[in-house]
Each structure stands twice: as structure tokens, then as C-alpha cells.
Design an enzyme around this catalytic site. Structure first.
Site, PDB file in Angstrom:
ATOM      1  N   ASN B 389      46.570  34.932  28.426  1.00 37.40           N
ATOM      2  CA  ASN B 389      46.412  34.202  27.174  1.00 37.40           C
ATOM      3  C   ASN B 389      46.672  32.709  27.368  1.00 37.40           C
ATOM      4  O   ASN B 389      45.728  31.918  27.458  1.00 37.40           O
ATOM      5  CB  ASN B 389      47.367  34.808  26.131  1.00 37.40           C
ATOM      6  CG  ASN B 389      47.044  34.367  24.725  1.00 37.40           C
ATOM      7  OD1 ASN B 389      46.416  33.333  24.537  1.00 37.40           O
ATOM      8  ND2 ASN B 389      47.449  35.134  23.737  1.00 37.40           N
ATOM      9  N   ASP B 390      47.924  32.324  27.487  1.00 33.84           N
ATOM     10  CA  ASP B 390      48.260  30.896  27.561  1.00 33.84           C
ATOM     11  C   ASP B 390      47.598  30.196  28.741  1.00 33.84           C
ATOM     12  O   ASP B 390      47.254  29.021  28.656  1.00 33.84           O
ATOM     13  CB  ASP B 390      49.780  30.724  27.661  1.00 33.84           C
ATOM     14  CG  ASP B 390      50.475  31.220  26.401  1.00 33.84           C
ATOM     15  OD1 ASP B 390      49.834  31.180  25.336  1.00 33.84           O
ATOM     16  OD2 ASP B 390      51.625  31.650  26.496  1.00 33.84           O
ATOM     17  N   VAL B 391      47.431  30.934  29.865  1.00 34.49           N
ATOM     18  CA  VAL B 391      46.921  30.286  31.083  1.00 34.49           C
ATOM     19  C   VAL B 391      45.436  29.948  31.007  1.00 34.49           C
ATOM     20  O   VAL B 391      44.908  29.284  31.887  1.00 34.49           O
ATOM     21  CB  VAL B 391      47.174  31.149  32.339  1.00 34.49           C
ATOM     22  CG1 VAL B 391      48.664  31.337  32.550  1.00 34.49           C
ATOM     23  CG2 VAL B 391      46.469  32.488  32.243  1.00 34.49           C
ATOM     24  N   SER B 430      54.091  33.133  24.632  1.00 35.75           N
ATOM     25  CA  SER B 430      54.724  31.920  24.114  1.00 35.75           C
ATOM     26  C   SER B 430      54.494  31.759  22.623  1.00 35.75           C
ATOM     27  O   SER B 430      55.056  30.877  22.002  1.00 35.75           O
ATOM     28  CB  SER B 430      54.163  30.699  24.840  1.00 35.75           C
ATOM     29  OG  SER B 430      52.792  30.578  24.541  1.00 35.75           O
TER      30      SER B 430
END
Lengths: 103, 464
Positions: B389-391, B430
Site C-alpha cells: 500500500n504505502d510503498v 500507516s
């Protein structure tokens, strides 16, 4: 061991640690962190000596806990690192085998 | 008798020297995939030698306590280490590391209680090593609990930093009393360790889950340092060398990880992350989420020329890596070029995803890291995002108000088609909304990663 010699050991070991790790590829970061975690399990020998010199019940209890924790650090660190690195080896061997089998 | 003692002492010193050599060479070998396995065996041999020879230490007593402690500690660690799933490795490293820190603190406590530290210099090292060890112990325990899911979210309240500072000052003040030999009463010594344990907890609780790898790495380095300091106290060269090597290596590793996440260490330790994200970003991404069927994705991938897989921790949690590799083998057989793109913090720490893929049997040469793969997304027909997701969040490039702004990301959004396999509509580890999911070239394949992978395999087989 005199103080200044100990200081020299400290300084040289610090540079050694930095240099040894500096060329590590990202793929090995997790096993390496685990491996270095195992290496400070050497605290076990210190914990054994501390417990070996303990006299009062309080010292003995704390020393006992110390040895127990230290052997957990050393053995646990070793087992998980070895498990991870074993897989890496197998994967490399498999890749080589696949390459050979490919026409 | 005297000569007997002398030769025993010499044997111990030589053995410790050998141990230090084996440790350093072992770590060196662990820095290359080819020799890594032998590296841990070398280091293990060093540990065994040092432990056995320590039983001969002159003046040792309490063998009836030492042996059971080793047996119990060894059994518990062996049992837990053998059965832990590869996905849970990061928290186990935290746990074992914390145990080492606790052991260093225990050494300091025994030596201080029994007055075994002669002189201000040695007492100071004992106290400082003890504080660091205790912080590492309780801090690592919290890190373990967070990654294990025993503690959710990050606990934060007004004045928390102030409280942490007060506890730190208190621990140092009591430490100074003992180290300076002004007051070495058991009560003061106990106070040092109680405050240090509280310090570890209050330092770690506010830190968000996404930053945990950096924190674990930091505590690993700190434990090394604590071990080295207690090595000075016990005049034990093996502990000094091994502890210092780990201390400096761990510090470097911590910096590398923090850099990969575009976070400074100070930032990780002293600022909130994740929890404040929703408030910080203000407005959510524009557009809508567009679902797609597995059958359509199967056709798309079967006729693609190049597919890049972006695996995340979600894939590992679903135990989907084996299915994904099966899927990739099908594609490779069809002549599709398949690559895995690994972000430095994919998984729970740098390199963790490589371990998980290795477990599934994915060969090295298909796995590329961020720098190698980022220019290739332009030419990829499909980027398949599984549990990441965040990456892959392009917000990191554009939105200055986002907490992940500036973090290097995988440019999955540059691929012609982006397929995201995702359980539901929630945000990542996060807690930040992902702009990638709302792009025009993105389609969402909802479902459990393992089930979705099985459906894709069936779909590709159906293409024939």
C-alpha cells in the site's frame, strides 16, 4: 586490561562492525540484523560469570534471570537466522537447477 | 594450583579470542548470499566455544543455578524459534534482542548490588550499560507486542515527551549517585533500573507500527553497546568486541533503514506518524475505486509482455506467496516476462520480503529492488500489487502535507495497467489513503490474496 587498551579495542571493533556491514545487499538485511542479534548473545558468558559470583538471594535471582534471558537471546537468534539463511541457499540452488534444466 | 589457574585463564583468553575472530568472520560471510549460511555456522561455533569455556572460569559457583537457567532459556528459545512463521520474524528478533538487553542489565544489577565495580570509570560503564540494556529490554518488549498485535495503535498523550525526559533525567541522576559512589544503597540502584524500564516503555509506546523496524534495529544496536559496556565491567574482551561490532553495525543498519523510509532517526523517535495522517492530508484523493473480475485480469496478464509483481506484507499475511509464484510460473511458461519489485520496507523490515519470497521458492534473479526496477514500470503492461500500500502511494511524490511525502516509492502508477489485490477498502499499515487506487489505469481486485491468486491461476489456465 588497562583502560587505554580497552579503549583501543572499542575503537577498532567499532570500525570493524561498520566495515563488515557496509557492503551488505538489501536482500540480506533481515537475516543480518538477526545474525548480529545472535552475536550480542555473547552476553551469556557475562551473565554466567555474574551469576557465578552472586552471593545474596537477590543477586542470585537477578543473575538467574540474566542467564535465562541471555541464553534465550543466543539460541533464539541462532535458530531464526539459520532458518532464514537456509532458505536463501535452497533458493539459489533451485535457481541454478532451473537454469540447467532450461533448454 | 597456581599454574593450573594460570593455564585455565590462558585457555579462557585464547578461546574468547577465537570466538571474536569467528564472530567477525561469520558476520563478514553473512554479508553475501553465497556464504551467508556458513557465516551463521561460524558464529554459532564461536558462541559454543565461549559458553563451554566459561564453565571453567576461576572462582565460579552457583552451577546448580547456571545450568537450569541455560537449559530453560535454551529450550524456550529453541522451541519458539523453530516454530515461528517467517512473517513473524521481525517481532521475534525484537523479542530475542530484548532478552539480550535484559541480560546486560541483569549483569549490571548483580555487579552493582554486590559492589563488584571498582572505581568511578567502571561503575559509570556498569550504570550506563545497565540503563541502555534495560531500555532495550522494555522497549523491545513493547515493539514485540505492537508487531504481534497485542498492542494496537500508538499511545500518546499531552506532555508525554516531557514525562519521558523527566524519567530519563531521573535515571541519569540516580545513576550518577551510584557511579560517583555518593550513594550506592540498594534502593538507589533499584531506582535506576525501574526508571530505565519505564523509559523504554514510554519511548516506544508513541512510535507508530510503520516505524517499528527502525526502532528494533536501534534497540539491536543499543543492546550491542550495553553488552560491550558490561564487557568492560567484567574485563571480558569477547563481550567488548562482539558488543561493539554489533553496536556499530546495528547503527549503520538503522541508518540504512531510516534512509529507505526517508525518515531521520530523530523523526522516528520524537514525532508522531500515521495517527495524525488523516488530519494532515486534509482532502482525500479524487476519483473512484473501479473493481475488476479475476477472469479479466487473467486474460490481461496472459497476453501481456511484461508483468511486474509488487508484493507487500498483506500477501505474506494471507500466505499467498506460494500461489503467486505458481501464477508467475504459468506466465513465464507462456513467455511473459515476470519480475518482482521489492521496496526496501516491503514486509516489516528491509529484506523481510526477500526472505518470504525465498521461502516460496522464488529465485533471486527475478527479484529487483527499487533502484533497479523503477525505470521499468513504464514498459510494463501490468503491475500487480498484492497487499502493498504505502510503498506504491504516489502521494509520496506530490502531496507535501502527507507524512510519507518524499519517501521513495515504486512507480507502479507508470505501468499501463495497475491491478490491486486488496481485502477491503481500508488504509495501509500507516493509515494513509492511497492515491494510486483512484487512478484511471487502476482496477481493484477485491478479496483475500491467496484466493485471488488461485482465481487468477484458474483464469490464466482457462485462456489456454
Amino acid at each position: 586490561m588497562t583502560g587505554i587498551i580497552a579503549l583501543y579495542i572499542f575503537m577498532l571493533a567499532a570500525f570493524t562492525g561498520y566495515e563488515v556491514i557496509a557492503r551488505v545487499p538489501v536482500i540480506l538485511h533481515t537475516p543480518l540484523m538477526s545474525g548480529s542479534n545472535f552475536v550480542h548473545g555473547i552476553v551469556l558468558v557475562g551473565a554466567m560469570v555474574a551469576l557465578g559470583e552472586a552471593h545474596t538471594p537477590l543477586e542470585k535471582i537477578i543473575g538467574f534471570v540474566g542467564v535465562l534471558l541471555a541464553s534465550g537471546n543466543a539460541v533464539g537468534g541462532y535458530v531464526v537466522t539459520e532458518r532464514m539463511l537456509e532458505m536463501f541457499k535452497a533458493s539459489g540452488a533451485r535457481a541454478k537447477k532451473d537454469a540447467k534444466e532450461a533448454p | 594450583m597456581t599454574s593450573g589457574f594460570a593455564s585455565t585463564a590462558a585457555l579462557i583468553q585464547v578461546s574468547y579470542f577465537l570466538t571474536a575472530v569467528l564472530f567477525i568472520m561469520g558476520l563478514k560471510r553473512m554479508s553475501s548470499p553465497v556464504t551467508a549460511r556458513s557465516g551463521i555456522l561460524w558464529a554459532g561455533a564461536g558462541m559454543l566455544v565461549a559458553t563451554l569455556v566459561t564453565f571453567l572460569y576461576p572462582g565460579m559457583t552457583n552451577y546448580e543455578l547456571i545450568i537450569p537457567a541455560i537449559v530453560v532459556g535454551t529450550s524456550l528459545a529453541w522451541w519458539s524459534g523453530k516454530r515461528v512463521a517467517m512473517t513473524d520474524i521481525p517481532q521475534m528478533i525484537a523479542l530475542y534482542n530484548g532478552m539480550g538487553g535484559g541480560a546486560a542489565a541483569a549483569i549490571a544489577a548483580v555487579e552493582l548490588y554486590r559492589g563488584g565495580t571498582a572505581g568511578v570509570a567502571i561503575s559509570t560503564l556498569a550504570v550506563v550499560g545497565g540503563i541502555i540494556g534495560a531500555v532495550s529490554f522494555s522497549g523491545s518488549a513493547i515493539a514485540f507486542a505492537k508487531l504481534q498485535g497485542l498492542i494496537h495503535g500508538s499511545l500518546r498523550f499531552g506532555g508525554q515527551k516531557f514525562l519521558t525526559l523527566i524519567v530519563l533525567i531521573g535515571a541519569l541522576a540516580l545513576g550518577a549517585l551510584v557511579a560517583g559512589e555518593f550513594n550506592t544503597s540498594p534502593a538507589v540502584i533499584t531506582g535506576i533500573f525501574v526508571l530505565a524500564l519505564v523509559l523504554g516503555v514510554s519511548m516506544t509506546l508513541p512510535i507508530g507500527g510503520a516505524d517499528m523496524p527502525v526502532v528494533i534495529s536501534l534497540y539491536n544496536a543499543l543492546t550491542g553497546l550495553a553488552v560491550a559496556f558490561e564487557g568492560f565491567v567484567l574485563n571480558n574482551a569477547a563481550m567488548i568486541i562482539a558488543g561493539t561490532v554489533v553496536g556499530s553495525a546495528g547503527t549503520l543498519l538503522t541508518q540504512l533503514m531510516a534512509k529507505a523510509m526517508n525518515r531521520s532517526l530523530g523523526n522516528v523517535l520524537f514525532s508522531g506518524f500515521g495517527d495524525t495522517a488523516a488530519a494532515a492530508t486534509g482532502e482525500g484523493p479524487q476519483g473512484s475505486l473501479k473493481p475488476i473480475d479475476a477472469a479479466d485480469v487473467g486474460v490481461m496478464m496472459a497476453f501481456a509482455q511484461k508483468v511486474i509483481i509488487v508484493p507487500g506484507y498483506g500477501m505474506a499475511v494471507a500466505q499467498a506467496q506460494h500461489k503467486i509464484w505458481e501464477l508467475c510460473q504459468l506466465l513465464i511458461d507462456r513467455g511473459v516476462m515476470v519480475k518482482f519489485a521489492i521496496h526496501p520496507v516491503a514486509g516489516r523490515m528491509p529484506g523481510h520480503m526477500n526472505v518470504l519470497l525465498a521461502e516460496a521458492g522464488v529465485p533471486y534473479d527475478l527479484i529487483a529492488d527499487l533502484d533497479e526496477i523503477n525505470s521499468e514500470f513504464d514498459t510494463a503492461d501490468v503491475a500487480l500489487i498484492i497487499g502493498a500500500n504505502d510503498v506504491v502511494n504516489p502521494v509520496a511524490r506530490t502531496d507535501k502535507s502527507s507524512p510519507i511525502y518524499g519517501m521513495p516509492i515504486l512507480n507502479a502508477d507508470k505501468a499501463k495497467n495497475v491491478i490491486v489485490i486488496k481485502r477491503g477498502k481500508g488504509t495501509g499499515f500507516s493509515g494513509i489513503e492511497n492515491g494510486l487506487f483512484y487512478l484511471d489505469n487502476t482496477r481493484m481486485l477485491y478479496g483475500d490474496a491467496q484466493k485471488a491468486a488461485a482465481e487468477l491461476i484458474a483464469a490464466i489456465k482457462a485462456v489456454g
